[in-house]
Design a protein around this motif. Sequence first.
Motif, PDB file in Angstrom:
ATOM      1  N   LEU A   1      14.910 -56.894 -67.044  1.00  0.00           N
ATOM      2  CA  LEU A   1      15.465 -56.549 -65.740  1.00  0.00           C
ATOM      3  C   LEU A   1      16.797 -55.865 -65.953  1.00  0.00           C
TER       4      LEU A   1
ATOM      5  N   LEU B   1      12.807 -53.007 -63.136  1.00  0.00           N
ATOM      6  CA  LEU B   1      12.231 -54.160 -63.805  1.00  0.00           C
ATOM      7  C   LEU B   1      11.053 -53.639 -64.606  1.00  0.00           C
TER       8      LEU B   1
ATOM      9  N   ARG C   1      18.804 -60.331 -60.549  1.00  0.00           N
ATOM     10  CA  ARG C   1      18.966 -60.757 -61.940  1.00  0.00           C
ATOM     11  C   ARG C   1      19.606 -62.143 -62.011  1.00  0.00           C
TER      12      ARG C   1
END
Length: 253
Positions: free
Chosen positions: A8, A13, A200
């Motif tokens: 990520l 991603l 994240r």
Amino acid sequence: MWQGTVALQPGRLIYAGQLGVAHRHRHAAVQLVLAIAEPVRLRDESGTEWQGRAAVIPPGAEHELAGGSAGLMAWIDADGLFGQALTARVRRTRLPVDSVAAWAAAARPLLDDILDGNLDHIPSACQVLGKLADAGPPNETPLHPALRRAVAVLPAMLDHTVHLGQLAAAAGISASRLGHLFADELGLPFRAYVRWARLRRAIDHARHGGTLTDAAHAAGFADSAHLTRVCHEMFGLAPSLLARAVDWHEPVP
């Protein structure tokens, strides 16, 4: 079954490994599908089914995926430069942008890379993404010092609403200038960068043993339902899958 490695990064991603099933959904990111071992099946909103090795799915396009192959799946922020370049590829096919025919045509130039590449390896997957977006090699120019300070300070602000002016003051620069630096040097608008930073933080918290509720609060989401909704909107996947069902690739500083 989803079984692989995830990275990520700001604005993207990347998943490399065994591609699983994704039931009918749509999301805010641009999605890239690259299959190695065997073709995958995609179905668009009209019910048209396609089987092949590569597709670029634009944001908001309803689709479903039948997995079963090893390969690469990437979700790219649609507001960033990378996402805009990918979406432009779909539009340049001059086919309906919500059709599997357009998605396959947009990704066709990458077929040689799929056959020759090692897409179950995250660094190689990142190189392939750069080629598809016409981005060339990564920009090695150091970030502007104020932007570097802002990026360093931002994580401490994520448990509350983050205002551009507040972050700019901490970085010693005007808000308008900092906003331009995010777009020019990181390829993402400020708000999009913050959204990816929150995702994240939440996923990191959950994969290290925290509950989804704790993870949501740690990253500034209202609750676990809010976090789950954002994950589904961006990726079509649950945060629990991203946190625990796959391994994570950590970039070397």
